[in-house]
Design an enzyme around this catalytic site. Structure first.
Site, PDB file in Angstrom:
ATOM      1  N   ASP A 287      -8.096 -24.900 -19.139  1.00  0.00           N
ATOM      2  CA  ASP A 287      -8.816 -24.711 -17.877  1.00  0.00           C
ATOM      3  C   ASP A 287      -9.258 -26.045 -17.286  1.00  0.00           C
ATOM      4  O   ASP A 287      -9.192 -26.255 -16.062  1.00  0.00           O
ATOM      5  CB  ASP A 287     -10.045 -23.820 -18.088  1.00  0.00           C
ATOM      6  CG  ASP A 287      -9.663 -22.377 -18.376  1.00  0.00           C
ATOM      7  OD1 ASP A 287      -8.470 -22.040 -18.259  1.00  0.00           O
ATOM      8  OD2 ASP A 287     -10.569 -21.585 -18.723  1.00  0.00           O
TER       9      ASP A 287
ATOM     10  N   THR B 110      -7.867 -28.952 -17.550  1.00  0.00           N
ATOM     11  CA  THR B 110      -6.722 -29.643 -16.954  1.00  0.00           C
ATOM     12  C   THR B 110      -6.369 -29.031 -15.608  1.00  0.00           C
ATOM     13  O   THR B 110      -6.089 -29.741 -14.630  1.00  0.00           O
ATOM     14  CB  THR B 110      -5.510 -29.574 -17.903  1.00  0.00           C
ATOM     15  OG1 THR B 110      -5.869 -30.128 -19.171  1.00  0.00           O
ATOM     16  CG2 THR B 110      -4.324 -30.328 -17.329  1.00  0.00           C
TER      17      THR B 110
ATOM     18  N   SER C  67      -2.340   9.866   0.571  1.00  0.00           N
ATOM     19  CA  SER C  67      -2.957  10.253  -0.691  1.00  0.00           C
ATOM     20  C   SER C  67      -1.946  11.061  -1.501  1.00  0.00           C
ATOM     21  O   SER C  67      -0.826  11.317  -1.041  1.00  0.00           O
ATOM     22  CB  SER C  67      -4.226  11.069  -0.436  1.00  0.00           C
ATOM     23  OG  SER C  67      -3.927  12.204   0.351  1.00  0.00           O
ATOM     24  N   ILE C  68      -2.322  11.469  -2.703  1.00  0.00           N
ATOM     25  CA  ILE C  68      -1.413  12.182  -3.603  1.00  0.00           C
ATOM     26  C   ILE C  68      -2.085  13.466  -4.062  1.00  0.00           C
ATOM     27  O   ILE C  68      -3.268  13.472  -4.410  1.00  0.00           O
ATOM     28  CB  ILE C  68      -1.051  11.313  -4.823  1.00  0.00           C
ATOM     29  CG1 ILE C  68      -0.353  10.033  -4.373  1.00  0.00           C
ATOM     30  CG2 ILE C  68      -0.148  12.065  -5.793  1.00  0.00           C
ATOM     31  CD1 ILE C  68      -0.060   9.075  -5.507  1.00  0.00           C
TER      32      ILE C  68
ATOM     33  N   GLU D 268       2.817   6.127 -14.209  1.00  0.00           N
ATOM     34  CA  GLU D 268       1.967   4.943 -14.135  1.00  0.00           C
ATOM     35  C   GLU D 268       0.500   5.359 -14.155  1.00  0.00           C
ATOM     36  O   GLU D 268       0.154   6.468 -13.757  1.00  0.00           O
ATOM     37  CB  GLU D 268       2.236   4.182 -12.824  1.00  0.00           C
ATOM     38  CG  GLU D 268       3.682   3.800 -12.605  1.00  0.00           C
ATOM     39  CD  GLU D 268       3.947   3.389 -11.169  1.00  0.00           C
ATOM     40  OE1 GLU D 268       3.617   2.238 -10.817  1.00  0.00           O
ATOM     41  OE2 GLU D 268       4.458   4.216 -10.398  1.00  0.00           O
TER      42      GLU D 268
ATOM     43  N   LYS E 250      -3.198   5.899 -12.847  1.00  0.00           N
ATOM     44  CA  LYS E 250      -3.840   6.069 -11.541  1.00  0.00           C
ATOM     45  C   LYS E 250      -5.107   5.219 -11.565  1.00  0.00           C
ATOM     46  O   LYS E 250      -6.105   5.583 -12.180  1.00  0.00           O
ATOM     47  CB  LYS E 250      -4.183   7.534 -11.276  1.00  0.00           C
ATOM     48  CG  LYS E 250      -4.746   7.795  -9.889  1.00  0.00           C
ATOM     49  CD  LYS E 250      -4.979   9.278  -9.663  1.00  0.00           C
ATOM     50  CE  LYS E 250      -5.495   9.524  -8.246  1.00  0.00           C
ATOM     51  NZ  LYS E 250      -6.792   8.887  -7.988  1.00  0.00           N
TER      52      LYS E 250
ATOM     53  N   ARG F 175      -6.975   0.674   2.759  1.00  0.00           N
ATOM     54  CA  ARG F 175      -6.264   1.917   3.078  1.00  0.00           C
ATOM     55  C   ARG F 175      -6.843   2.598   4.318  1.00  0.00           C
ATOM     56  O   ARG F 175      -6.118   3.129   5.151  1.00  0.00           O
ATOM     57  CB  ARG F 175      -6.313   2.879   1.892  1.00  0.00           C
ATOM     58  CG  ARG F 175      -5.601   4.204   2.174  1.00  0.00           C
ATOM     59  CD  ARG F 175      -5.608   5.127   0.972  1.00  0.00           C
ATOM     60  NE  ARG F 175      -4.948   6.363   1.305  1.00  0.00           N
ATOM     61  CZ  ARG F 175      -5.558   7.429   1.840  1.00  0.00           C
ATOM     62  NH1 ARG F 175      -6.853   7.380   2.083  1.00  0.00           N
ATOM     63  NH2 ARG F 175      -4.887   8.524   2.130  1.00  0.00           N
TER      64      ARG F 175
ATOM     65  N   GLU G 147      -3.727  -2.113  -5.916  1.00  0.00           N
ATOM     66  CA  GLU G 147      -5.078  -1.642  -6.195  1.00  0.00           C
ATOM     67  C   GLU G 147      -5.913  -2.829  -6.648  1.00  0.00           C
ATOM     68  O   GLU G 147      -5.619  -3.454  -7.673  1.00  0.00           O
ATOM     69  CB  GLU G 147      -5.053  -0.580  -7.290  1.00  0.00           C
ATOM     70  CG  GLU G 147      -6.317   0.238  -7.392  1.00  0.00           C
ATOM     71  CD  GLU G 147      -6.320   1.441  -6.478  1.00  0.00           C
ATOM     72  OE1 GLU G 147      -7.298   2.217  -6.522  1.00  0.00           O
ATOM     73  OE2 GLU G 147      -5.339   1.627  -5.712  1.00  0.00           O
TER      74      GLU G 147
ATOM     75  N   CYS H 100     -35.160  18.429   8.308  1.00  0.00           N
ATOM     76  CA  CYS H 100     -36.470  18.045   8.825  1.00  0.00           C
ATOM     77  C   CYS H 100     -36.437  18.188  10.341  1.00  0.00           C
ATOM     78  O   CYS H 100     -35.483  17.748  10.998  1.00  0.00           O
ATOM     79  CB  CYS H 100     -36.779  16.601   8.436  1.00  0.00           C
ATOM     80  SG  CYS H 100     -38.132  15.847   9.369  1.00  0.00           S
TER      81      CYS H 100
END
Length: 718
Positions: A63, A65, A111-112, A147, A149, A170, A206, A463
């Site tokens: 790090d 370097t 969306s899925i 994969e 989610k 999104r 993501e 209210c």
């Protein structure tokens, strides 16, 4: 070992890749040419080191370097005024932004469909088999890619000729917030792709905050006396929406890429080597490796739904060992042609399904109930809990939704309850597991903040104090100041609370009685910030009618409905005098919305607030309304706008509506013209082609308006 053709820097040609020298000569001894050459070598080497560290988790150097190489590059760029476009040094953050702009996606980010039950997954597979059979495919010759989610924030990232160009959240799936400068600072997002990418590549990823980094970051917040984030997803989402990219750069965000939204081979620098898009989703993921786009290694291509179900069960067993949050598995049909044949519904593809994990629950005791008051006066009961760990998150509060839910549960203080939490869903109480109290919690008959009577509306409670209720007032002032309201910069929730507690703002009109002297002595304020807020308020004294209506916070009236009301009635007095029948004559205003508007405007406290605003000089500008053909030259036309124009999309819509046209957000058979500015969204152009709708660029649009006697841009009418 990665081949040299897909590396950012070849160690045989670049001395800063393996065992780099860090004893640099003074910059004042360098010629401009030597400095430029060294800077290019350093940029390429740093890209390689970023990839090896953040994507492959296999660093080549220490790090310290890396820091010396990075500092040297910044030193060269500053000393020789080198162009930093595309440089790794831009990751430290650019200038703060005034606001997040809205941009259109190149393709819908849908969306899925999802479920937690295995039967629903098998039903999905049956629908896929049936659809493939009808489309002429062999339903038995199908493969799925499985994969994780991810539980983060979904983003679109676009590369032009291999260079990072844009990023957006999104949003609603068609449009999202422009977070280009924020995402640029995420180290695992390449600033330049490796290999031979297509001319234009749009990918979906993501953004998330790794669990260990999240825990460390929260500890730092607590040590500074700041409020910690509730969970990693909230931390990622809140960070990415920061207006200062430098703040984002300081926070430990990461990314996984998992889908292609657009792949266009031809580009400005295309030399014929760019590949065509693979025929399969699996091929897309392998291409990500070639381009240097980070993806998860917890992915498998399987034959049949049973193997997909098995993958989900195995991943569920390893879930707690991952350093990122997931809430299920996405099962995707692999073959692109088969996917195209199945198509999508309006909200989700027919070729993908999310098999979610069971929700995480825990049992604890209700120690109290707090009733919160929202902007519209709605009362929401919240259970105060004996803190309990649910899926790695300490939960001490959970919503009870409304009085009817309390009655259905029979819950009271002292009862043992089950707490349910899944993903970013607010924890709630689904059942009482042990009744330890007598009776059910008695919902208050008066507002806990202002003591006004509480009214029930079906399962809900409200209210009746209106803007006279301090809680509703704070929310109302915050809403008034929002970007889609009057857009008052510098008037966020904390400042609104300060003003109310100081007794300076007891109603919305009180904002316009404030002076610099009132504000300058408040804690956390100074004369400059006070002057800025007063100036921002002064700028809203003659707001557009639609923004005034949106800022009032009328239930069911957002910016789109506010524009429709303004275009139809033209001025505030006409709207105030309209009955429900008049309101229903407005496009997109049905009986429920009309009743909601009329109820709000009939409330005495709201009428008084509007009158008081006008007394203080806050009076919305009237707009021209459609009349006969002479005053409504665009009568009967319907426009849809996409891309960037010389004015905002809202201004363009308001302009054509003021001259009698309709402006809608989606293309249909009723659309007369699609007006496409710079960087237009592909989905609307595709819809226009399918419906036979003419597409105009801004110049052609201006010519069309001129033929009808309407000036463009709108300022030309002034």
């Amino acid at each position: 070992m990665t081949s040299s053709s897909t590396r950012y820097a070849d160690p045989e040609e670049n001395p800063y890749v393996e065992e780099p020298p860090t004893d640099f000569e003074p910059v004042d001894e360098l010629s401009t040419g030597t400095a430029e050459r060294q800077a290019e070598l350093l940029r390429a080497a740093i890209r390689e080191h970023d990839h090896r560290y953040y994507v492959e988790a296999d660093p080549l150097i220490e790090d310290a370097t890396y820091d010396r190489l990075f500092d040297r590059l910044r030193e060269l760029e500053a000393a020789f005024d080198l162009d930093t476009q595309g440089s790794p040094t831009r990751r430290v953050g650019g200038e703060p932004l005034d606001a997040l702009e809205t941009v259109e996606h190149v393709a819908p980010m849908r969306s899925i469909d999802s479920a937690k039950e295995v039967d629903a997954v098998r039903e999905f597979d049956e629908r896929v088999r049936s659809g493939l059979r009808e489309a002429g495919f062999d339903p038995e010759d199908r493969r799925y890619v499985c994969e994780p989610k991810f539980d983060g924030l979904s983003v679109e990232v676009i590369y032009e000729d291999g260079e990072y160009a844009r990023a957006a959240t999104r949003g609603d799936g068609l449009e999202g917030d422009d977070v280009t400068e924020q995402v640029r600072t995420v180290r695992s997002v390449p600033g330049r792709l490796r290999g031979d990418p297509p001319g234009r590549l749009a990918v979906r990823g993501e953004v998330y905050m790794p669990r260990p980094a999240f825990e460390t970051y929260n500890e730092e917040l607590i040590e500074r006396g700041e409020e910690p984030f509730a969970n990693p997803r909230n931390a990622a989402a809140g960070t990415l929406r920061q207006l200062d990219p430098a703040v984002v750069a300081e926070r430990p965000l990461d990314v996984f890429f998992f889908d292609v939204l657009g792949w266009e081979t031809a580009g400005a620098d295309d030399d014929g080597d760019a590949p065509d898009r693979p025929d399969t989703h699996w091929g897309d993921l392998l291409a990500f490796d070639d381009f240097g786009l980070r993806r998860t290694d917890r992915v498998e291509r399987v034959d049949g739904i049973d193997a997909a179900i098995d993958f989900r069960d195995r991943l569920g067993e390893d879930r707690d060992d991952l350093n990122y949050g997931i809430d299920g598995v996405v099962i995707t049909l692999d073959d692109h042609d088969a996917r195209d044949a199945l198509g999508s519904t309006s909200r989700a593809p027919r070729w993908a399904f999310a098999y979610k994990f069971p929700p995480r629950t825990a049992t604890t005791t209700v120690e109290g109930v707090t009733v919160q008051v929202g902007r519209t006066g709605r009362l929401t009961p919240v259970a105060e809990l004996d803190p309990v760990d649910v899926d790695g998150v300490t939960v001490s509060r959970a919503t009870l939704h409304n009085p009817a839910e309390i009655e259905a549960l029979g819950v009271n203080v002292g009862d043992r309850v089950r707490v349910y939490r899944a993903g970013d869903v607010i924890p709630y109480v689904p059942e009482v597991v042990e009744k330890r109290s007598d009776g059910t919690y008695a919902f208050p008959e008066t507002c806990p903040v202002c003591d006004a009577p509480v009214e029930r509306d079906g399962p809900l409670a409200f209210c009746t104090g209106g803007l006279g209720c301090p809680a509703q007032l704070e929310r109302a002032v915050e809403h008034w100041a929002r970007r889609d309201g009057l857009d008052v910069e510098g008037l966020g929730p904390e400042r609104v609370e300060t003003l109310r507690e100081a007794g300076l703002v007891e109603s919305l009109p009180d904002l316009y009685d404030l002076t610099v002297a009132d504000l300058a002595d408040l804690e956390g304020w100074g004369e400059t910030s006070a002057e800025n807020l007063i100036a921002a308020l002064e700028a809203t004294r003659e707001p557009p009618l639609d923004r005034f209506l949106a800022g009032l916070g009328i239930p069911d009236v957002g910016p789109t409905t506010a524009r429709a009301l303004a275009a139809h009635f033209g001025d505030l007095d006409s709207l105030l005098a309209a009955d429900e029948a008049d309101l229903r004559a407005v496009d997109d205003v049905g009986p429920t919305v009309a009743e909601s508007i009329r109820t709000f405007l009939d409330a005495s406290e709201n009428r008084e607030a509007i009158a008081a605003l006008r007394d203080r000089g806050v009076d919305p500008e009237p707009v021209e309304t459609p009349g006969d053909a002479d005053t409504a030259p665009l009568d009967g036309l319907t426009f849809v706008f996409t891309g960037s124009l010389s004015v905002t999309r809202g201004e363009a819509q308001a302009h054509v509506e003021a001259h009698g046209a309709n402006a809608t957000s989606s293309v249909s058979g009723n659309t007369d013209y699609l007006v496409a500015g710079e960087d237009p969204g592909r989905s609307k152009r595709d819809d226009a082609d399918a419906e036979g709708v003419p597409v105009l660029d801004e110049a052609a649009f201006a010519d069309l308006l001129e033929e009808r006697g309407v000036a463009w841009p709108p300022a030309a009418d002034a």
